[in-house]
Design a protein around this motif. Sequence first.
Motif, PDB file in Angstrom:
ATOM      1  N   LEU A 100       0.832  -1.202   0.000  1.00 16.61           N
ATOM      2  CA  LEU A 100       0.000   0.000   0.000  1.00 16.61           C
ATOM      3  C   LEU A 100       0.867   1.253   0.000  1.00 16.61           C
ATOM      4  CD1 LEU A 100      -2.792   1.359   0.229  1.00 16.61           C
ATOM      5  CD2 LEU A 100      -2.597   1.110   2.727  1.00 16.61           C
ATOM      6  N   ASP A 101       1.967   1.218   0.718  1.00 12.93           N
ATOM      7  CA  ASP A 101       2.875   2.362   0.772  1.00 12.93           C
ATOM      8  C   ASP A 101       3.415   2.683  -0.624  1.00 12.93           C
ATOM      9  OD1 ASP A 101       4.454   4.336   2.189  1.00 12.93           O
ATOM     10  OD2 ASP A 101       6.174   3.034   1.831  1.00 12.93           O
ATOM     11  N   HIS A 102       3.824   1.654  -1.366  1.00 11.35           N
ATOM     12  CA  HIS A 102       4.315   1.860  -2.733  1.00 11.35           C
ATOM     13  C   HIS A 102       3.218   2.418  -3.637  1.00 11.35           C
ATOM     14  CE1 HIS A 102       8.171   0.065  -1.915  1.00 11.35           C
ATOM     15  NE2 HIS A 102       7.657  -1.118  -1.620  1.00 11.35           N
ATOM     16  N   ALA A 103       2.012   1.855  -3.501  1.00  4.45           N
ATOM     17  CA  ALA A 103       0.906   2.291  -4.357  1.00  4.45           C
ATOM     18  C   ALA A 103       0.570   3.752  -4.117  1.00  4.45           C
ATOM     19  CB  ALA A 103      -0.322   1.406  -4.102  1.00  4.45           C
ATOM     20  N   LEU A 104       0.485   4.171  -2.864  1.00  2.00           N
ATOM     21  CA  LEU A 104       0.120   5.545  -2.530  1.00  2.00           C
ATOM     22  C   LEU A 104       1.201   6.533  -2.960  1.00  2.00           C
ATOM     23  CD1 LEU A 104      -1.486   5.030   0.992  1.00  2.00           C
ATOM     24  CD2 LEU A 104      -2.654   5.801  -1.085  1.00  2.00           C
ATOM     25  N   ALA A 105       2.460   6.130  -2.837  1.00  3.37           N
ATOM     26  CA  ALA A 105       3.551   7.031  -3.204  1.00  3.37           C
ATOM     27  C   ALA A 105       3.491   7.401  -4.677  1.00  3.37           C
ATOM     28  CB  ALA A 105       4.889   6.377  -2.875  1.00  3.37           C
ATOM     29  N   ALA A 106       3.043   6.482  -5.521  1.00  4.08           N
ATOM     30  CA  ALA A 106       3.008   6.739  -6.964  1.00  4.08           C
ATOM     31  C   ALA A 106       1.839   7.618  -7.376  1.00  4.08           C
ATOM     32  CB  ALA A 106       2.943   5.412  -7.713  1.00  4.08           C
ATOM     33  N   LEU A 107       0.823   7.755  -6.517  1.00  2.00           N
ATOM     34  CA  LEU A 107      -0.422   8.411  -6.911  1.00  2.00           C
ATOM     35  C   LEU A 107      -0.483   9.899  -6.583  1.00  2.00           C
ATOM     36  CD1 LEU A 107      -2.854   5.559  -5.854  1.00  2.00           C
ATOM     37  CD2 LEU A 107      -2.354   6.308  -8.189  1.00  2.00           C
ATOM     38  N   HIS A 108       0.502  10.411  -5.894  1.00  2.26           N
ATOM     39  CA  HIS A 108       0.516  11.845  -5.563  1.00  2.26           C
ATOM     40  C   HIS A 108       0.554  12.667  -6.860  1.00  2.26           C
ATOM     41  CE1 HIS A 108       1.379  15.437  -3.208  1.00  2.26           C
ATOM     42  NE2 HIS A 108       2.300  15.740  -4.104  1.00  2.26           N
ATOM     43  N   PRO A 109      -0.262  13.728  -7.014  1.00  2.00           N
ATOM     44  CA  PRO A 109      -1.098  14.406  -6.023  1.00  2.00           C
ATOM     45  C   PRO A 109      -2.595  14.113  -6.131  1.00  2.00           C
ATOM     46  CG  PRO A 109      -0.754  15.853  -7.871  1.00  2.00           C
ATOM     47  CD  PRO A 109      -0.127  14.526  -8.249  1.00  2.00           C
ATOM     48  N   LEU A 110      -2.988  12.981  -6.706  1.00  4.73           N
ATOM     49  CA  LEU A 110      -4.415  12.699  -6.856  1.00  4.73           C
ATOM     50  C   LEU A 110      -5.064  12.447  -5.496  1.00  4.73           C
ATOM     51  CD1 LEU A 110      -4.488  10.271  -9.933  1.00  4.73           C
ATOM     52  CD2 LEU A 110      -5.074  12.698  -9.879  1.00  4.73           C
ATOM     53  N   PRO A 111      -6.280  12.949  -5.273  1.00  6.94           N
ATOM     54  CA  PRO A 111      -6.996  12.631  -4.035  1.00  6.94           C
ATOM     55  C   PRO A 111      -7.281  11.137  -3.981  1.00  6.94           C
ATOM     56  CG  PRO A 111      -8.442  13.760  -5.584  1.00  6.94           C
ATOM     57  CD  PRO A 111      -7.068  13.843  -6.149  1.00  6.94           C
ATOM     58  N   THR A 112      -6.951  10.523  -2.858  1.00  5.46           N
ATOM     59  CA  THR A 112      -7.018   9.067  -2.747  1.00  5.46           C
ATOM     60  C   THR A 112      -7.711   8.669  -1.463  1.00  5.46           C
ATOM     61  OG1 THR A 112      -4.921   8.883  -3.966  1.00  5.46           O
ATOM     62  CG2 THR A 112      -5.655   6.946  -2.738  1.00  5.46           C
ATOM     63  N   LEU A 113      -8.566   7.650  -1.539  1.00  9.36           N
ATOM     64  CA  LEU A 113      -9.149   7.082  -0.332  1.00  9.36           C
ATOM     65  C   LEU A 113      -8.881   5.587  -0.316  1.00  9.36           C
ATOM     66  CD1 LEU A 113     -12.147   5.486  -0.788  1.00  9.36           C
ATOM     67  CD2 LEU A 113     -12.801   7.803  -1.397  1.00  9.36           C
ATOM     68  N   VAL A 114      -8.571   5.091   0.854  1.00 13.23           N
ATOM     69  CA  VAL A 114      -8.226   3.689   1.052  1.00 13.23           C
ATOM     70  C   VAL A 114      -9.348   3.032   1.839  1.00 13.23           C
ATOM     71  CG1 VAL A 114      -6.600   2.074   2.111  1.00 13.23           C
ATOM     72  CG2 VAL A 114      -5.749   4.164   0.998  1.00 13.23           C
ATOM     73  N   VAL A 115      -9.885   1.950   1.302  1.00 19.13           N
ATOM     74  CA  VAL A 115     -10.932   1.202   1.991  1.00 19.13           C
ATOM     75  C   VAL A 115     -10.291  -0.007   2.649  1.00 19.13           C
ATOM     76  CG1 VAL A 115     -13.135   0.014   1.774  1.00 19.13           C
ATOM     77  CG2 VAL A 115     -12.607   1.945   0.263  1.00 19.13           C
ATOM     78  N   ASP A 116     -10.218   0.028   3.989  1.00 24.05           N
ATOM     79  CA  ASP A 116      -9.630  -1.083   4.738  1.00 24.05           C
ATOM     80  C   ASP A 116     -10.695  -2.167   4.884  1.00 24.05           C
ATOM     81  OD1 ASP A 116      -8.538  -2.875   6.483  1.00 24.05           O
ATOM     82  OD2 ASP A 116      -7.759  -1.376   7.880  1.00 24.05           O
ATOM     83  N   ASP A 117     -10.509  -3.258   4.154  1.00 18.34           N
ATOM     84  CA  ASP A 117     -11.512  -4.319   4.086  1.00 18.34           C
ATOM     85  C   ASP A 117     -11.289  -5.357   5.183  1.00 18.34           C
ATOM     86  OD1 ASP A 117     -13.618  -5.838   3.166  1.00 18.34           O
ATOM     87  OD2 ASP A 117     -12.485  -6.765   1.538  1.00 18.34           O
TER      88      ASP A 117
END
Length: 495
Positions: A100-117
């Motif tokens: 998840l850390d790798h995925a989020l780092a690549a997506l900046h600066p798009l607004p992102t929400l994470v759904v913890d399932d």
Amino acid sequence: MTASLAAGLPDGFEVSIRADVRCLGDGRVLVGGSPLRAIRLTEGAVELMDRGRLRVVDRRSGVLAQRLLDANVADPVLATMTPTDSITVVIPVRDRPEQLDHALAALHPLPTLVVDDGSTDPEAVAEVVARHGARLVPLRVNVGPAGARNAGLATVTSPYVAFVDSDVEVTAEGLMRLARHFEDPRVALVGPRVVSVARSVQPRWHERYDEHTSSLDLGGRACSVRPGAAVGWLPSACVVGRVHLLAGGFDDRLRIGEDVDLVWRLVAAGHTVRYDPTVVARHDTRPTLAGWLGRKFAYGTGGAVLAQRHGDHTAVARLSPAMALAAGALLLRRRWSVPVAAACLARSASSLAASLPELVVTPRLVTQLSARGLGWSLRQESSLLLRHWWPAAVVGAIASRSVRRAVVTACVVDVVAAASEGVRDRPVAAFVGRRMDDLAYGGGLWWGSVRARSPWALSVQWASRPGSARRHGRMLTDSHRANATLENMIGGWKG
């Protein structure tokens, strides 16, 4: 009429004839696309074209552009970049904080929400989310990836949403490039090319194999996605959608195949789904052999449920009777095999010659298309023996020398096909990897069919021969008449 069908392409929208399409008869006949077809343009349509490009300036040119896109003989020419505040990224996750850390780092600066399932360690997930400034939507009970994506979709207020799995890396720029396809108001969903990447320090052989032959990698050819086309579905590992057309999103009752189901429902509703391989998303390979094979088996089990919902769309092969007989004869390698295959090829060539516009019919073109159909059929029947129907093939091989001979021939066809596609490194490992891949997927396909008490996921779709194009009149892309596909004569390749 649905909103997507009623909406036309905007003025200024451009399409370009694909490089792999043959332009014959001074540009009046196009042979190519997916499914394969021959399209005859009227004089008025030819006049609208400019060196293989078409610009929408009125309703007539807009209808022509739409039909060229839908036939997969043209690709859109896109330029406008989507603003970052137009896309919200939704990431479903259950544990996997490092990925998840790798995925989020690549997506900046798009607004992102994470759904913890329903993570077993929600604090670790929350810490990663907070560090990247993303928004967290916690679910106490695990609902599966489809349900988690829907929970995120319900909170999205932007016009577009990107679904990105936690084990996928794709850049914000890549997602914005995908969103350019929404210049076409009919487009509801678009996906990139998803390639596998081994993250292990010392990747195992199956990880290296998956890097070259991932089940999620749909190839380098752009496509209007639909059943029967070269690309018939999109993996939900990474897709971008138009929020108001997603109609509730994924079916959260499905744990496998929810992405295929969504694509086919959108297409059935009259919307357009596109595949754009110029954008690449990187998906982590599974580090253990058991996990890799288990996922292949799981993919196979989803076939039965999809068959119950979508019928022939799930057919494991699309064959014309003549080409099926020709390929079967060659697989058996008997004294009569070549004469039978030659007779079937001649019949197919006769059908093609009657179906192509007189303007472009030549022995060379007919022979090339017939040979292409035979190649498709050989590969598909080999795949049936080695992948989809292998349990039946094993039983047959025990009792029949002919079946054993056909299986051996199918293995040779598989090796030749792999070499033609550039899979030349570590050929033994690649061959073993394909056989294990086939055994796992085919086993899952049969297991799912047994549980569903239905054989439809194992069925073949037989192509019916339409009437001659000459009897039906001229094939016009800028009129109400639809063009029959050549694959009805020679069969189609189910990848």
